[in-house]
Design a protein around this motif. Structure first.
Motif, PDB file in Angstrom:
ATOM      1  N   VAL A   1     -40.272 -35.240 -21.124  1.00  0.00           N
ATOM      2  CA  VAL A   1     -41.218 -34.399 -21.751  1.00  0.00           C
ATOM      3  C   VAL A   1     -42.097 -33.993 -20.392  1.00  0.00           C
ATOM      4  O   VAL A   1     -42.667 -32.668 -20.657  1.00  0.00           O
ATOM      5  CB  VAL A   1     -41.854 -35.400 -22.381  1.00  0.00           C
ATOM      6  N   SER A   2     -42.524 -34.642 -19.473  1.00  0.00           N
ATOM      7  CA  SER A   2     -43.527 -33.998 -18.803  1.00  0.00           C
ATOM      8  C   SER A   2     -42.836 -33.045 -17.749  1.00  0.00           C
ATOM      9  O   SER A   2     -43.838 -32.198 -17.219  1.00  0.00           O
ATOM     10  CB  SER A   2     -44.054 -35.330 -17.717  1.00  0.00           C
ATOM     11  N   SER A   3     -41.668 -33.012 -17.529  1.00  0.00           N
ATOM     12  CA  SER A   3     -40.889 -32.117 -16.647  1.00  0.00           C
ATOM     13  C   SER A   3     -40.666 -30.647 -17.460  1.00  0.00           C
ATOM     14  O   SER A   3     -40.609 -29.758 -16.653  1.00  0.00           O
ATOM     15  CB  SER A   3     -39.771 -32.653 -16.161  1.00  0.00           C
ATOM     16  N   ILE A   4     -40.561 -30.739 -18.694  1.00  0.00           N
ATOM     17  CA  ILE A   4     -40.002 -29.386 -19.206  1.00  0.00           C
ATOM     18  C   ILE A   4     -41.403 -28.903 -20.109  1.00  0.00           C
ATOM     19  O   ILE A   4     -41.153 -27.639 -20.514  1.00  0.00           O
ATOM     20  CB  ILE A   4     -39.005 -29.616 -20.178  1.00  0.00           C
ATOM     21  N   SER A   5     -42.448 -29.411 -20.266  1.00  0.00           N
ATOM     22  CA  SER A   5     -43.660 -28.855 -21.094  1.00  0.00           C
ATOM     23  C   SER A   5     -44.560 -28.317 -20.151  1.00  0.00           C
ATOM     24  O   SER A   5     -44.747 -28.905 -19.058  1.00  0.00           O
ATOM     25  CB  SER A   5     -44.021 -30.044 -22.241  1.00  0.00           C
ATOM     26  N   TYR A   6     -45.498 -27.588 -20.884  1.00  0.00           N
ATOM     27  CA  TYR A   6     -46.748 -27.202 -20.027  1.00  0.00           C
ATOM     28  C   TYR A   6     -47.813 -26.595 -21.085  1.00  0.00           C
ATOM     29  O   TYR A   6     -47.516 -26.404 -22.213  1.00  0.00           O
ATOM     30  CB  TYR A   6     -46.421 -26.043 -19.203  1.00  0.00           C
TER      31      TYR A   6
ATOM     32  N   PRO B   1     -47.652 -43.633 -30.681  1.00  0.00           N
ATOM     33  CA  PRO B   1     -46.642 -43.404 -31.929  1.00  0.00           C
ATOM     34  C   PRO B   1     -46.563 -41.959 -32.512  1.00  0.00           C
ATOM     35  O   PRO B   1     -45.963 -41.425 -33.097  1.00  0.00           O
ATOM     36  CB  PRO B   1     -47.217 -44.222 -32.819  1.00  0.00           C
ATOM     37  N   ASN B   2     -47.694 -41.322 -32.017  1.00  0.00           N
ATOM     38  CA  ASN B   2     -47.985 -39.664 -32.725  1.00  0.00           C
ATOM     39  C   ASN B   2     -47.141 -38.625 -31.888  1.00  0.00           C
ATOM     40  O   ASN B   2     -46.730 -38.955 -30.418  1.00  0.00           O
ATOM     41  CB  ASN B   2     -49.229 -39.261 -32.597  1.00  0.00           C
ATOM     42  N   SER B   3     -46.204 -37.812 -32.601  1.00  0.00           N
ATOM     43  CA  SER B   3     -45.217 -36.907 -32.119  1.00  0.00           C
ATOM     44  C   SER B   3     -46.203 -35.989 -30.971  1.00  0.00           C
ATOM     45  O   SER B   3     -47.216 -35.489 -31.272  1.00  0.00           O
ATOM     46  CB  SER B   3     -44.675 -36.113 -33.023  1.00  0.00           C
ATOM     47  N   ILE B   4     -45.622 -35.855 -29.777  1.00  0.00           N
ATOM     48  CA  ILE B   4     -45.841 -34.731 -28.945  1.00  0.00           C
ATOM     49  C   ILE B   4     -45.257 -33.425 -29.721  1.00  0.00           C
ATOM     50  O   ILE B   4     -44.064 -33.387 -30.187  1.00  0.00           O
ATOM     51  CB  ILE B   4     -45.327 -34.624 -27.507  1.00  0.00           C
ATOM     52  N   VAL B   5     -46.011 -32.302 -29.966  1.00  0.00           N
ATOM     53  CA  VAL B   5     -45.657 -31.096 -30.633  1.00  0.00           C
ATOM     54  C   VAL B   5     -45.280 -30.116 -29.669  1.00  0.00           C
ATOM     55  O   VAL B   5     -46.243 -29.624 -28.701  1.00  0.00           O
ATOM     56  CB  VAL B   5     -46.611 -30.646 -31.723  1.00  0.00           C
ATOM     57  N   MET B   6     -44.136 -29.441 -29.754  1.00  0.00           N
ATOM     58  CA  MET B   6     -43.741 -28.354 -28.553  1.00  0.00           C
ATOM     59  C   MET B   6     -43.482 -27.156 -29.388  1.00  0.00           C
ATOM     60  O   MET B   6     -42.786 -27.116 -30.335  1.00  0.00           O
ATOM     61  CB  MET B   6     -42.651 -28.827 -27.832  1.00  0.00           C
ATOM     62  N   ASN B   7     -43.618 -26.083 -28.756  1.00  0.00           N
ATOM     63  CA  ASN B   7     -42.954 -24.803 -29.102  1.00  0.00           C
ATOM     64  C   ASN B   7     -42.102 -24.255 -27.985  1.00  0.00           C
ATOM     65  O   ASN B   7     -42.407 -23.919 -27.032  1.00  0.00           O
ATOM     66  CB  ASN B   7     -44.100 -23.764 -29.329  1.00  0.00           C
TER      67      ASN B   7
ATOM     68  N   GLU C   1     -30.988 -27.858 -21.108  1.00  0.00           N
ATOM     69  CA  GLU C   1     -31.099 -28.079 -19.706  1.00  0.00           C
ATOM     70  C   GLU C   1     -32.602 -28.221 -19.281  1.00  0.00           C
ATOM     71  O   GLU C   1     -33.549 -27.526 -19.727  1.00  0.00           O
ATOM     72  CB  GLU C   1     -30.684 -26.728 -18.809  1.00  0.00           C
ATOM     73  N   PRO C   2     -33.124 -29.423 -18.841  1.00  0.00           N
ATOM     74  CA  PRO C   2     -34.394 -29.917 -18.445  1.00  0.00           C
ATOM     75  C   PRO C   2     -35.254 -28.912 -17.369  1.00  0.00           C
ATOM     76  O   PRO C   2     -35.072 -29.458 -16.307  1.00  0.00           O
ATOM     77  CB  PRO C   2     -34.088 -31.317 -18.170  1.00  0.00           C
ATOM     78  N   GLU C   3     -35.368 -27.757 -17.784  1.00  0.00           N
ATOM     79  CA  GLU C   3     -35.914 -26.786 -16.675  1.00  0.00           C
ATOM     80  C   GLU C   3     -37.604 -26.642 -17.020  1.00  0.00           C
ATOM     81  O   GLU C   3     -37.969 -26.894 -18.135  1.00  0.00           O
ATOM     82  CB  GLU C   3     -35.504 -25.179 -17.090  1.00  0.00           C
ATOM     83  N   ALA C   4     -38.465 -26.698 -16.020  1.00  0.00           N
ATOM     84  CA  ALA C   4     -39.421 -26.699 -16.048  1.00  0.00           C
ATOM     85  C   ALA C   4     -40.019 -25.427 -17.070  1.00  0.00           C
ATOM     86  O   ALA C   4     -39.553 -24.351 -17.020  1.00  0.00           O
ATOM     87  CB  ALA C   4     -40.351 -26.413 -14.712  1.00  0.00           C
TER      88      ALA C   4
END
Length: 343
Positions: A28-33, A69-75, A93-96
């Motif tokens: 999660v921390s590597s692919i999201s911003y 417990p709450n979801s991280i919400v991503m686009n 592929e876990p890209e930044a």
């Protein structure tokens, strides 16, 4: 790069689909911003600038055993994700910078710091809601739905639950302030049955538990006003606050539990605690006494200058609190003159 594969549940809500899955914190921390509105020009920029103090608090919360417990919400914005709806499997592929964070940017940043300190925390699994290719408008709609419509519980309930919650996730200063609120609310105490705890029926007058805790907390937290003068135990802190209000109660006499007594309302209570910290504490330290008699000797209040709630009518919260402080300050008869100091 190794493909990351995860099962999902597809959710349909009106016009939008999203996919619920669980991902390790390291992924999660590597692919999201976070894409910040007003700073970043890309589509979907709805976030605010990160608060570093909040990130540090979340890191500590995580390392102390807190749950998320709450979801991280991503686009998801990159074309590197594959959705197999027949087998309910998504892979990427876990890209930044693969996915913008719509909700949870502080949690992700705090978890990233936790991983940097303890790499094994990267295996911690997080619930994640993945949208794909949303417009800025759609991101804004979701962000506002989470942050305005889905409002957090009342702070009084949060503070009350500290009594039974795991010690590792409790705000200790707030928990102690709650315990002092209980002392103030006991039979014979200056706010007997006047502090409103969760579950009680609504009534006019009285001070919400959240107001009491929020006002008292700065006095009693580590390196707070009480700690700086050696009042570090619960017993001494509680006695100092109870004695202060007993001194005011003595001055008010039969009017203390009157429904028009300003101290039986939020602004009056908060203004009084502010006065306690700024005026009464230094006065008592100099005299090495926090007794109600010592405190009473510093305040010249009689029936002619009592503070009533009607005087606060039309004033906002901060203005009303300042008004109460100033009225008490006018009654304070032990202001030190400059000639009393050595230079």
């Amino acid at each position: 790069m190794t493909l990351s594969v995860h099962p999902f549940i597809k959710i349909q809500q009106r016009e939008q689909n999203f996919y619920l899955t669980n991902l390790p914190a390291s992924i999660v921390s590597s692919i999201s911003y976070a894409s910040v509105r007003g700073r970043d020009q890309e589509k979907g920029a709805v976030q605010r600038v990160l608060n570093t103090r909040r990130i540090s608090n979340i890191k500590d919360f995580a390392l102390n055993g807190g749950d998320f417990p709450n979801s991280i919400v991503m686009n998801w914005v990159k074309p590197n994700i594959s959705i197999d709806e027949k087998q309910n499997i998504l892979s990427f592929e876990p890209e930044a910078n693969s996915a913008q964070l719509i909700d949870g940017q502080h949690r992700v940043a705090g978890l990233k710091e936790a991983i940097a300190e303890h790499p094994e925390f990267g295996e911690y699994e997080l619930p994640v809601a993945i949208y794909i290719g949303l417009s800025t408008k759609a991101c804004a709609d979701i962000f506002l739905a989470i942050n305005t419509e889905q409002k957090p519980v009342h702070r009084s309930l949060v503070f009350d639950l500290y009594e039974i919650a795991d010690e590792q996730i409790v705000d200790q200063a707030a928990a102690r302030a709650r315990d002092i609120a209980v002392e103030l609310n006991e039979s014979g105490a200056p706010f007997y049955a006047m502090i409103k705890f969760p579950g009680e029926p609504p009534r006019k007058g009285g001070v919400a538990l959240s107001t009491v805790v929020t006002a008292i907390k700065p006095l009693i937290e580590p390196n707070g006003i009480f700690d700086q003068v050696g009042l570090s135990t619960f017993e001494n802190q509680s006695k100092a606050i109870v004695n202060f209000f007993n001194a005011l109660k003595s001055a008010y006499g039969a009017f203390w539990f009157d429904r028009q007594n300003a101290f039986m309302y939020a602004a009056g209570f908060a203004g009084a605690i502010d006065f306690l910290g700024k005026r009464i504490v230094p006065y008592c330290v100099k005299r090495k006494s926090f007794s109600d008699t010592t405190i009473r000797s510093s305040i010249e209040i009689s029936e002619s200058n009592l503070i009533f709630q009607k005087e606060l009518s039309g004033k906002g919260g901060t203005e009303a609190q300042r008004f109460v402080f100033n009225r008490l300050d006018e009654s304070f008869i032990s202001k030190e003159a400059a000639d009393d100091y050595e230079f």
